[in-house]
Design a protein around this motif. Structure first.
Motif, mmCIF file in Angstrom:
data_model
loop_
_atom_site.group_PDB
_atom_site.id
_atom_site.type_symbol
_atom_site.label_atom_id
_atom_site.label_comp_id
_atom_site.label_asym_id
_atom_site.label_seq_id
_atom_site.Cartn_x
_atom_site.Cartn_y
_atom_site.Cartn_z
ATOM 1 N N SER A 209 12.071 -6.100 20.683
ATOM 2 C CA SER A 209 11.438 -6.930 21.710
ATOM 3 C C SER A 209 12.186 -8.238 21.905
ATOM 4 O O SER A 209 12.243 -8.763 23.020
ATOM 5 C CB SER A 209 9.982 -7.230 21.338
ATOM 6 N N GLU A 210 12.747 -8.789 20.819
ATOM 7 C CA GLU A 210 13.470 -10.055 20.893
ATOM 8 C C GLU A 210 14.725 -9.994 20.028
ATOM 9 O O GLU A 210 14.800 -9.203 19.090
ATOM 10 C CB GLU A 210 12.592 -11.212 20.398
ATOM 11 N N SER A 211 15.663 -10.869 20.329
ATOM 12 C CA SER A 211 16.923 -10.862 19.592
ATOM 13 C C SER A 211 16.756 -11.284 18.136
ATOM 14 O O SER A 211 17.585 -10.929 17.294
ATOM 15 C CB SER A 211 17.944 -11.771 20.284
ATOM 16 N N CYS A 212 15.668 -12.012 17.799
ATOM 17 C CA CYS A 212 15.456 -12.360 16.390
ATOM 18 C C CYS A 212 15.282 -11.118 15.532
ATOM 19 O O CYS A 212 15.549 -11.141 14.332
ATOM 20 C CB CYS A 212 14.254 -13.296 16.239
ATOM 21 N N GLY A 213 14.825 -10.012 16.138
ATOM 22 C CA GLY A 213 14.700 -8.750 15.423
ATOM 23 C C GLY A 213 16.045 -8.118 15.105
ATOM 24 O O GLY A 213 16.156 -7.305 14.182
ATOM 25 N N LEU A 214 17.085 -8.468 15.865
ATOM 26 C CA LEU A 214 18.445 -8.031 15.563
ATOM 27 C C LEU A 214 19.045 -8.907 14.467
ATOM 28 O O LEU A 214 19.685 -8.424 13.536
ATOM 29 C CB LEU A 214 19.320 -8.098 16.811
ATOM 30 N N ASP A 215 18.811 -10.210 14.608
ATOM 31 C CA ASP A 215 19.413 -11.161 13.668
ATOM 32 C C ASP A 215 19.001 -10.893 12.226
ATOM 33 O O ASP A 215 19.814 -11.019 11.305
ATOM 34 C CB ASP A 215 18.995 -12.590 14.037
ATOM 35 N N ILE A 216 17.750 -10.532 12.012
ATOM 36 C CA ILE A 216 17.232 -10.419 10.651
ATOM 37 C C ILE A 216 17.929 -9.326 9.845
ATOM 38 O O ILE A 216 18.020 -9.418 8.620
ATOM 39 C CB ILE A 216 15.699 -10.187 10.673
#
Length: 486
Positions: A209-216
């Motif tokens: 849903s958001e790029s923070c989910g990729l970063d983690i």
């Protein structure tokens, strides 16, 4: 008592990564998206035989999953979901992902958004009514896909056919026996991004849903799933297949920018932190006030407060401390505890506030309930003046596209004038950011935002009954609609 904010959307997540611990990766992805929904969580994993193992339950991600559960979810493709209920009540049968079987194998679906034609779609799917196990619009989308597959279509054709039956907001991740699909509704109301794992693209894909989910999980950000786009990720394929399934004007929910999405998530080439600082600066230009300190309501009001401070020259201070270990609590305090002033999430700092004229920055006021208590807490801590500034326009209309903002008669700005709201809150002054200031601060075409909650300009037409309740698909809601037609 419900919070003074628009309540959450949902979070969707998917990993297609042969040889990787996809359930664990999805767990961390959902952990990063926990702010988007705290009612339930679930993960479905396709194993080597293309069978689906599913685990979902009520609660936070860390409550629903442990290492023993994740170790049982082995496979190459995982679909994950965090839920806040917008259609359908808060109970385990409405948790996602939705898993169904078809003539060509099983599939798993996770949905962020809200359909405005859910009752109509349920009527069209009347033949399978006895098979429904939930009261969500998400399950209806899944059954529409199932029926299309069983009529002879392949996965791509069935997903397109189902999408064409849907009206409203829907960002979807769908795991199938032929890989992973991601798509957004034509307006792109809810966000959806994708990226890849590893230094080079080796068919190990992540959708969030958001790029923070990729970063983690250390995944590289590749881009947005565009409004009206469907992307097909296949195992072993170096590049996904991208195509349009419809063409409509882009209308991203502007509240994603202001409040919902995490400040470290990227929209339009930058973090939302930068955007939120700019709307704070715009707020300072539009609504200056003489004061001693600027404070923000944690966490979403902090970047705008910093922007307000930087442009106004009034020092920024931490005047409110947030208990970051408190998640969504369903335990209600007793009346005696309320009267004693129980502060579960926020506590003011008298050392900072005493004797000060305070500008308090928040992102929104929906009902005016907790804001009033907050203002009183600041005065109790010694603030001599409290000037409230809101980094968005007044919320005057409910959202029907995946945010729970109540009916219009419960929205304080729809019932009271600015002066009446200020008196209700007990502030010395109150001002909101203008709609123009809000959209101009974004590095995007101002026409590409849905601002319906501020101006009533809904981009998608809907039946009058849609506004009645998020429980429209519950038995009582269905019965009421039948009676309305008689």
């Amino acid at each position: 008592m419900r919070p003074d904010k628009p309540e959450e959307a949902c979070g969707v997540y998917a990993v297609l990564a042969p040889g990787q611990p996809v359930a664990n990766l999805t767990y961390f992805g959902l952990y990063a998206l926990q702010h988007r929904g705290q009612e339930s969580a679930g993960i479905a994993v396709f194993d080597a035989e293309r069978k689906v193992r599913l685990h979902k339950d009520m609660g936070l991600v860390s409550q629903v999953f442990d290492q023993a559960v994740l170790e049982r979810l082995t496979g190459d493709l995982a679909i994950g979901h965090n839920r806040y209920s917008t259609t359908g009540s808060s109970k385990v049968c409405n948790a996602q992902p939705v898993v169904l079987n078809t003539r060509i194998g099983p599939f798993a679906l996770a949905h962020n958004g809200n359909l405005v034609n859910a009752a109509e779609l349920r009527h069209d799917l009347a033949s399978i009514a006895s098979e429904l196990t939930s009261t969500t619009d998400s399950e209806l989308i899944a059954f529409a896909i199932q029926q299309a597959v069983n009529r002879g279509l392949d996965w791509d054709g069935a997903i397109r056919a189902a999408a064409e039956c849907c009206r409203g907001a829907f960002s979807l991740v769908i795991g199938t026996t032929d890989g992973l699909f991601a798509l957004r509704d034509g307006h792109g109301i809810r966000p959806l991004v994708f990226g890849h794992i590893g230094e080079t693209q080796q068919a190990q894909w992540v959708v969030s849903s958001e790029s923070c989910g990729l970063d983690i999980i250390g995944a590289a950000f590749d881009g947005d799933v565009e409004p009206g786009e469907i992307i097909h990720f296949r195992p072993g394929q170096a590049e996904p297949s991208r195509s349009r399934w419809c063409e409509q004007p882009t209308k991203l929910c502007v509240f994603e920018m202001i409040y919902f999405a995490r400040p470290d998530s990227r929209f339009f080439g930058e973090s939302l932190y930068s955007y939120r600082v700019r709307i704070g600066e715009a707020l300072a230009r539009e609504t200056p006030v003489e004061a001693d300190i600027v404070i923000g309501v944690p966490d979403s009001g902090i970047p705008a407060a910093i922007g307000y401070s930087q442009l106004s020259g009034i020092p920024f201070a931490d005047g409110l401390i947030k208990n970051r270990y408190v998640g969504r609590t369903f335990i209600q305090p007793t009346q005696a505890m309320r009267e004693a002033g129980i502060r579960v999430k926020l506590n003011p700092l008298p050392d900072v506030l005493a004797g000060k004229r305070v500008v308090v920055i928040d992102d929104s006021i929906v009902r005016g309930t907790t804001s009033r208590k907050l203002v009183q807490a600041l005065r109790d801590a010694g603030a001599t003046e409290v000037h409230m500034r809101i980094s968005s326009p007044p919320v005057t209309h409910p959202c029907f596209y995946g945010i729970d903002t109540d009916t219009q008669d419960q929205l304080i700005a729809a019932r009271l004038t600015l002066e009446e709201i200020a008196a209700h809150l007990g502030v010395d002054s109150l001002a909101y950011l203008s709609k123009q200031g809000m959209v101009d601060a974004a590095h995007a075409n101002s026409a590409h935002f849905c601002t319906a909650c501020f101006d009533g300009a809904y981009p998608i037409e809907m039946d009058e009954q849609v506004s009645s309740s998020k429980l429209m698909l519950e038995p009582a809601g269905i019965a009421a609609k039948v009676l309305q037609k008689l």
